[in-house]
Design a protein around this motif. Sequence first.
Motif, PDB file in Angstrom:
ATOM      1  N   LEU A 164       0.815  -1.214   0.000  1.00  0.00           N
ATOM      2  CA  LEU A 164       0.000   0.000   0.000  1.00  0.00           C
ATOM      3  C   LEU A 164       0.845   1.258   0.000  1.00  0.00           C
TER       4      LEU A 164
ATOM      5  N   TYR B 272      -6.540   6.836   1.173  1.00  0.00           N
ATOM      6  CA  TYR B 272      -7.180   5.625   1.655  1.00  0.00           C
ATOM      7  C   TYR B 272      -7.595   4.775   0.458  1.00  0.00           C
ATOM      8  N   LEU B 273      -7.957   3.547   0.734  1.00  0.00           N
ATOM      9  CA  LEU B 273      -8.506   2.654  -0.280  1.00  0.00           C
ATOM     10  C   LEU B 273      -9.853   2.153   0.207  1.00  0.00           C
TER      11      LEU B 273
ATOM     12  N   CYS C  45      -3.538   8.954  -3.159  1.00  0.00           N
ATOM     13  CA  CYS C  45      -4.774   8.883  -2.369  1.00  0.00           C
ATOM     14  C   CYS C  45      -4.410   8.587  -0.922  1.00  0.00           C
TER      15      CYS C  45
ATOM     16  N   ARG D  50       1.747   2.035  -3.533  1.00  0.00           N
ATOM     17  CA  ARG D  50       0.569   2.494  -4.271  1.00  0.00           C
ATOM     18  C   ARG D  50       0.224   3.932  -3.901  1.00  0.00           C
TER      19      ARG D  50
ATOM     20  N   PHE E 215     -10.497  -3.632  -4.240  1.00  0.00           N
ATOM     21  CA  PHE E 215      -9.859  -2.475  -3.621  1.00  0.00           C
ATOM     22  C   PHE E 215      -9.898  -1.335  -4.631  1.00  0.00           C
ATOM     23  N   TRP E 216     -10.572  -0.253  -4.258  1.00  0.00           N
ATOM     24  CA  TRP E 216     -10.747   0.901  -5.142  1.00  0.00           C
ATOM     25  C   TRP E 216     -10.133   2.134  -4.505  1.00  0.00           C
ATOM     26  N   GLU E 217      -9.765   3.078  -5.343  1.00  0.00           N
ATOM     27  CA  GLU E 217      -9.186   4.316  -4.826  1.00  0.00           C
ATOM     28  C   GLU E 217     -10.241   5.180  -4.151  1.00  0.00           C
ATOM     29  N   THR E 218     -11.447   5.230  -4.705  1.00  0.00           N
ATOM     30  CA  THR E 218     -12.516   6.027  -4.092  1.00  0.00           C
ATOM     31  C   THR E 218     -13.853   5.305  -4.252  1.00  0.00           C
TER      32      THR E 218
ATOM     33  N   ASP F 243      -8.788   2.597 -11.907  1.00  0.00           N
ATOM     34  CA  ASP F 243      -8.889   3.005 -10.510  1.00  0.00           C
ATOM     35  C   ASP F 243      -9.111   1.845  -9.548  1.00  0.00           C
ATOM     36  N   CYS F 244      -9.096   0.618 -10.061  1.00  0.00           N
ATOM     37  CA  CYS F 244      -9.211  -0.557  -9.193  1.00  0.00           C
ATOM     38  C   CYS F 244      -7.800  -1.031  -8.861  1.00  0.00           C
ATOM     39  N   PHE F 245      -7.465  -0.956  -7.584  1.00  0.00           N
ATOM     40  CA  PHE F 245      -6.130  -1.339  -7.144  1.00  0.00           C
ATOM     41  C   PHE F 245      -5.923  -2.846  -7.243  1.00  0.00           C
TER      42      PHE F 245
END
Length: 84
Positions: A7, A21-22, A19, A10, A75-78, A55-57
């Motif tokens: 993380l 948070y995730l 960012c 990332r 797991f997404w950024e927002t 945007d998908c981690f």
Amino acid sequence: QTLWFDLHQRLSDSESTACTYLLLVRNEMTVSHKHLSEFCSSLKQYLKSVAGERDCFHVTAVKLPDGVTFIVYEFWETEEDWKR
């Protein structure tokens, strides 16, 4: 199965888009034996599609020992990226 995510890497990849948070989305599904093959095929396509989203981690699915219950983790950024 243990999943490891870097993380810190990332979150610091790009100073302008970093960012703080995730968003973790967890979906649990139980499938009937009758539809298991069709579901697995659709799930593979879904995972492939979501993994290609910028945007998908990370996205992964886990099949539980009962053989018919699946958990999908995304797991997404927002939250907005996930909803889109």
